[in-house]
Design a protein around this motif. Structure first.
Motif, PDB file in Angstrom:
ATOM      1  N   CYS A 269       0.868  -1.179   0.000  1.00 24.02           N
ATOM      2  CA  CYS A 269       0.000   0.000   0.000  1.00 24.02           C
ATOM      3  C   CYS A 269       0.903   1.227   0.000  1.00 24.02           C
ATOM      4  N   ASN A 270       0.880   1.971  -1.075  1.00 21.70           N
ATOM      5  CA  ASN A 270       1.856   3.058  -1.182  1.00 21.70           C
ATOM      6  C   ASN A 270       1.235   4.370  -1.612  1.00 21.70           C
ATOM      7  N   THR A 271       1.945   5.427  -1.276  1.00 27.10           N
ATOM      8  CA  THR A 271       1.436   6.776  -1.528  1.00 27.10           C
ATOM      9  C   THR A 271       2.365   7.527  -2.491  1.00 27.10           C
ATOM     10  N   LYS A 272       2.946   6.778  -3.402  1.00 29.04           N
ATOM     11  CA  LYS A 272       3.882   7.398  -4.347  1.00 29.04           C
ATOM     12  C   LYS A 272       3.195   8.522  -5.130  1.00 29.04           C
TER      13      LYS A 272
ATOM     14  N   GLU B 127      -7.785   1.664   5.115  1.00 25.64           N
ATOM     15  CA  GLU B 127      -8.569   0.592   5.745  1.00 25.64           C
ATOM     16  C   GLU B 127      -9.440  -0.144   4.728  1.00 25.64           C
ATOM     17  N   GLU B 128     -10.157   0.632   3.942  1.00 25.44           N
ATOM     18  CA  GLU B 128     -11.134   0.009   3.041  1.00 25.44           C
ATOM     19  C   GLU B 128     -10.456  -0.787   1.924  1.00 25.44           C
ATOM     20  N   MET B 129      -9.326  -0.263   1.418  1.00 21.48           N
ATOM     21  CA  MET B 129      -8.643  -1.003   0.334  1.00 21.48           C
ATOM     22  C   MET B 129      -7.970  -2.266   0.865  1.00 21.48           C
ATOM     23  N   ILE B 130      -7.477  -2.206   2.100  1.00 26.07           N
ATOM     24  CA  ILE B 130      -6.921  -3.438   2.686  1.00 26.07           C
ATOM     25  C   ILE B 130      -8.044  -4.458   2.837  1.00 26.07           C
ATOM     26  N   ARG B 131      -9.184  -3.975   3.296  1.00 30.11           N
ATOM     27  CA  ARG B 131     -10.293  -4.901   3.580  1.00 30.11           C
ATOM     28  C   ARG B 131     -10.922  -5.438   2.292  1.00 30.11           C
ATOM     29  N   ALA B 132     -11.000  -4.592   1.276  1.00 31.26           N
ATOM     30  CA  ALA B 132     -11.762  -4.976   0.084  1.00 31.26           C
ATOM     31  C   ALA B 132     -10.992  -5.903  -0.852  1.00 31.26           C
ATOM     32  N   GLN B 133      -9.652  -5.822  -0.820  1.00 29.95           N
ATOM     33  CA  GLN B 133      -8.875  -6.517  -1.848  1.00 29.95           C
ATOM     34  C   GLN B 133      -8.377  -7.887  -1.363  1.00 29.95           C
ATOM     35  N   PRO B 134      -8.130  -8.792  -2.307  1.00 32.79           N
ATOM     36  CA  PRO B 134      -7.750 -10.154  -1.917  1.00 32.79           C
ATOM     37  C   PRO B 134      -6.280 -10.277  -1.543  1.00 32.79           C
ATOM     38  N   ILE B 135      -5.946  -9.739  -0.380  1.00 38.66           N
ATOM     39  CA  ILE B 135      -4.561  -9.819   0.115  1.00 38.66           C
ATOM     40  C   ILE B 135      -4.566 -10.448   1.503  1.00 38.66           C
TER      41      ILE B 135
ATOM     42  N   GLY C 133      -1.696 -10.014   3.650  1.00 46.26           N
ATOM     43  CA  GLY C 133      -0.906  -9.143   4.519  1.00 46.26           C
ATOM     44  C   GLY C 133      -0.591  -7.881   3.748  1.00 46.26           C
ATOM     45  N   VAL C 134      -0.081  -6.859   4.456  1.00 47.20           N
ATOM     46  CA  VAL C 134       0.161  -5.587   3.767  1.00 47.20           C
ATOM     47  C   VAL C 134       1.405  -4.910   4.323  1.00 47.20           C
ATOM     48  N   VAL C 135       2.196  -4.350   3.410  1.00 48.08           N
ATOM     49  CA  VAL C 135       3.276  -3.436   3.797  1.00 48.08           C
ATOM     50  C   VAL C 135       2.791  -2.044   3.433  1.00 48.08           C
ATOM     51  N   LEU C 136       2.896  -1.133   4.398  1.00 45.01           N
ATOM     52  CA  LEU C 136       2.431   0.232   4.194  1.00 45.01           C
ATOM     53  C   LEU C 136       3.652   1.121   4.021  1.00 45.01           C
ATOM     54  N   ILE C 137       3.705   1.851   2.925  1.00 38.96           N
ATOM     55  CA  ILE C 137       4.867   2.733   2.717  1.00 38.96           C
ATOM     56  C   ILE C 137       4.438   4.119   2.260  1.00 38.96           C
ATOM     57  N   GLY C 138       4.948   5.127   2.960  1.00 36.13           N
ATOM     58  CA  GLY C 138       4.663   6.520   2.625  1.00 36.13           C
ATOM     59  C   GLY C 138       5.816   7.369   3.105  1.00 36.13           C
ATOM     60  N   GLY C 139       5.506   8.512   3.658  1.00 36.19           N
ATOM     61  CA  GLY C 139       6.612   9.339   4.104  1.00 36.19           C
ATOM     62  C   GLY C 139       6.198  10.534   4.918  1.00 36.19           C
ATOM     63  N   CYS C 140       5.409  11.407   4.323  1.00 39.59           N
ATOM     64  CA  CYS C 140       5.168  12.702   4.949  1.00 39.59           C
ATOM     65  C   CYS C 140       4.288  12.576   6.203  1.00 39.59           C
ATOM     66  N   ASP C 141       4.174  13.692   6.920  1.00 39.96           N
ATOM     67  CA  ASP C 141       3.604  13.744   8.275  1.00 39.96           C
ATOM     68  C   ASP C 141       2.340  12.927   8.523  1.00 39.96           C
ATOM     69  N   LYS C 142       1.325  13.122   7.683  1.00 35.85           N
ATOM     70  CA  LYS C 142       0.017  12.539   8.008  1.00 35.85           C
ATOM     71  C   LYS C 142      -0.135  11.127   7.460  1.00 35.85           C
ATOM     72  N   VAL C 143       0.825  10.719   6.643  1.00 35.88           N
ATOM     73  CA  VAL C 143       0.680   9.421   5.990  1.00 35.88           C
ATOM     74  C   VAL C 143       0.901   8.274   6.980  1.00 35.88           C
TER      75      VAL C 143
ATOM     76  N   PRO D  29       0.587   8.136  10.311  1.00 33.76           N
ATOM     77  CA  PRO D  29      -0.563   7.903  11.203  1.00 33.76           C
ATOM     78  C   PRO D  29      -1.797   7.379  10.475  1.00 33.76           C
ATOM     79  N   SER D  30      -2.045   7.897   9.266  1.00 32.55           N
ATOM     80  CA  SER D  30      -3.248   7.428   8.559  1.00 32.55           C
ATOM     81  C   SER D  30      -3.113   5.944   8.228  1.00 32.55           C
ATOM     82  N   GLN D  31      -1.905   5.526   7.853  1.00 25.75           N
ATOM     83  CA  GLN D  31      -1.707   4.108   7.520  1.00 25.75           C
ATOM     84  C   GLN D  31      -1.828   3.235   8.769  1.00 25.75           C
ATOM     85  N   LEU D  32      -1.331   3.737   9.888  1.00 27.59           N
ATOM     86  CA  LEU D  32      -1.459   2.953  11.129  1.00 27.59           C
ATOM     87  C   LEU D  32      -2.919   2.878  11.570  1.00 27.59           C
ATOM     88  N   MET D  33      -3.663   3.962  11.387  1.00 32.24           N
ATOM     89  CA  MET D  33      -5.095   3.951  11.733  1.00 32.24           C
ATOM     90  C   MET D  33      -5.830   2.935  10.856  1.00 32.24           C
ATOM     91  N   GLY D  34      -5.551   2.992   9.561  1.00 31.87           N
ATOM     92  CA  GLY D  34      -6.217   2.073   8.634  1.00 31.87           C
ATOM     93  C   GLY D  34      -5.861   0.629   8.920  1.00 31.87           C
TER      94      GLY D  34
END
Ligand code: FES
Length: 565
Positions: free
Chosen positions: A45-48, A105-113, A115-125, A127-132
């Motif tokens: 899951c990335n925010t490129k 949250e919704e894309m993790i839940r909706a898609q056939p995966i 496990g997930v690796v979450l990768i981003g960078g900037c300030d709000k990303v 926390p948002s990934q940890l919340m999801g």
């Protein structure tokens, strides 16, 4: 017919057989055989984004994560979510943190995966990934793009964006000329990566490590180091193991591990924004983190990492000194050591191999001989902030931490912008600047406007700090005697909205108090004239204004708290 192992997350056609059949046909596009999908399928899951420089460089890291997944016998599949960058998002990324968390949250839940690796960078990303991830609760590991290398100007180390603010203030005060400010601008953000001081991005990364959601040492590795690629490969390998062991975020992000994250926040003098984010992450897991807990843990956590904006060094230096694992090793007497982490081991086991070189002792001090006896954030209460406010005392002016002064009120961001440099503005250095209606609802989105600019006429007299109070946030890279997150905010009837120019306000950080010296009857009278800020936005902004919680509750949406029913 062979089918994928993801039959539990089928597209709804009212015919399971057809759903599996069509999925198998379409999933051939990457060249995998249907039976390959029987292996652990790992979403990346990335925010490129090319718009957001803090994420622009993460392509090679995504490739490295994929390599790690393949080496461990999984199938890596990347997918994008909303990308938030502080500098190119209007009016403020915080408005969209919850949208990003919902997307995640919704894309993790909706898609056939699996496990997930979450990768981003900037300030709000982060926390948002940890919340999801907390809400979706499938095996997850977070990794960031890493911090920038140090900048340099005329032999002086530059840090984005503490020095963006410092030099802009000097420019406004006439101490830096046009040519110099242009040269500084060119040197402030010299490499790929997120801000390289202990701002919000770095803070949330070290907190993710402390709560066990990132592989040890990952937060501080500069964006440009080979080690970050190695870290990405290890992350890819490890997520496959987590899927096989079915270790989920809800087993890792516990009340105890969140307390470890708060200890980390205090020990590194991290961003006040992390207070809001940690409360929000906890809320997703039905865990309460009251502001009083932050204050309690701050009082018993020594401030040991000598990092800007409250200290001297930057993330590149912190990395050389060993980063978050060394801080945790120093803190181990006050940490919960039996908590599970994404290594599949406990915090105690992770810390066993951590080593430290005395060469770097000025960067990370010892528990016994810290920079400061207490942590980096204090929580204030009083009739001006009945539900709390926060301040970073070590990034403030010591002589202002116990001060009574006359309020000079700005009723909104627009009012601030229009009047701050008015030569006729009635304001003195000992006054207290108050900004109203810049909170979660009023902003909307609680912009990072809490470090109000010092009026130009005072800057020219040499004034560089004043007490500033608001219901806004400030960047983790900012500094000054700044009281933030005043709750409840003005836009929902909080007392900060009742302050008038000329009122007396008293700040006493040692006593943790914030007092408006106006009698009750007068405040009652003012309340009668108060009108809520009209909700004017459309679409998502409207949803945000109607459902966002206050700062002390983490600014999540009221309908996102807790686990799925
Ligand atoms: Fe992205 Fe500072 S602007 S971390």
């Amino acid at each position: 017919m062979s089918t994928t192992n993801k039959s539990k997350k089928l597209t709804s056609y009212g015919d399971r057989g057809f759903s599996q059949f069509i999925r198998q046909a379409f999933n051939r596009h990457l060249g995998y055989e249907p039976e390959d999908y029987q292996k652990p399928v790992i979403g990346i899951c990335n925010t490129k984004s090319e718009i957001n420089r803090c994420h622009a460089h993460i392509g090679p890291l995504i490739d490295a994560i994929k390599t790690g997944v393949l080496m461990a016998g999984g199938i890596p599949l990347e997918f994008p979510t909303i990308s938030l960058g502080e500098i190119n998002t209007s009016p403020t990324t915080m408005l969209y943190r919850n949208l990003a968390a919902m997307d995640t949250e919704e894309m993790i839940r909706a898609q056939p995966i699996d496990g997930v690796v979450l990768i981003g960078g900037c300030d709000k990303v982060t926390p948002s990934q940890l919340m999801g991830a907390a809400s979706a609760d499938i095996p997850s590991i977070i990794i960031t793009g890493g911090p920038m290398n140090n900048g340099e100007y005329e032999g002086r180390t530059l840090g984005a964006c503490s020095d963006c603010r410092f030099f802009w203030q000097e420019y406004r005060g006439g101490k830096v000329n046009d040519q110099e400010i242009d040269e500084i601008n060119q040197a402030l953000a010299p490499t790929a990566g997120h801000c390289m001081v202990m701002g919000s991005a770095s803070t949330m990364a070290v907190c993710a490590e402390a709560m066990g959601m990132m592989l040890p040492g990952g937060a501080a590795i500069p964006a440009t180091e080979n080690k970050r690629l190695q870290h990405a490969i290890q992350t890819g390998k490890k997520i496959v193991e987590l899927v096989e062991k079915d270790i989920r975020p809800s087993q890792i992000m516990t009340r105890n591990s969140l307390e470890n994250a708060i200890r980390m926040l205090m020990a590194v003098g991290g961003s006040t924004n992390a207070v809001i984010h940690l409360v929000a992450i906890a809320g997703r897991l039905n865990i309460e983190l009251p502001l009083d807990l932050f204050d309690e843990l701050s009082k018993s956590t020594p401030f040991i990492a000598n990092l800007r904006p409250a200290g001297k060094y930057q993330m590149e230096d912190f990395y050389r000194a060993g980063g978050a694992p060394v801080v945790m090793k120093e803190l181990q007497s006050v940490l919960h050591l039996e908590e599970m982490t994404v290594t599949g081991k406990s915090v105690r086991e992770n810390l066993e191999s951590v080593k430290f070189s005395e060469t770097y002792r000025d960067i990370i001090r010892t528990f016994e001989e810290p920079l400061h006896k207490e942590g980096g954030i204090a929580v204030l209460k009083g009739n001006l902030a009945p539900n709390g406010a926060v301040i970073k005392p070590k990034a403030a002016s010591a002589e202002l931490l116990n001060h009574k002064g006359r309020a000079v009120v700005f009723s909104s961001l627009q009012d601030l912008e229009e009047r701050i440099d008015d030569p006729h503005l009635d304001i003195n250095p000992e006054d207290i600047m108050v900004l109203q209606n810049a909170g979660p609802v009023g902003g909307p989105g609680m912009p990072e406007a809490g470090m109000l600019p010092i009026p130009q006429k005072l800057l020219k007299q040499g004034v560089r700090d004043m007490i500033r109070i608001s219901d806004a946030r400030m960047s983790g890279t900012a500094f000054g005697t700044v009281v933030l997150h005043t709750a409840p905010e003005a836009a929902v009837g909080g007392p900060i909205g009742l302050v008038r120019t000329g009122d007396l306000i008293e700040l006493n950080v040692e006593k943790r108090s914030l007092t408006l010296h106006v009698d009750e009857q007068e405040l009652e009278n003012r309340k009668k004239d108060w009108k809520p800020v009209p909700i004017v936005g459309r679409g998502y902004t409207r949803l945000y204004q109607k459902h966002v919680l206050q700062a002390d509750q983490g600014c999540d949406f009221d309908f996102l708290l807790g686990e799925e029913k």
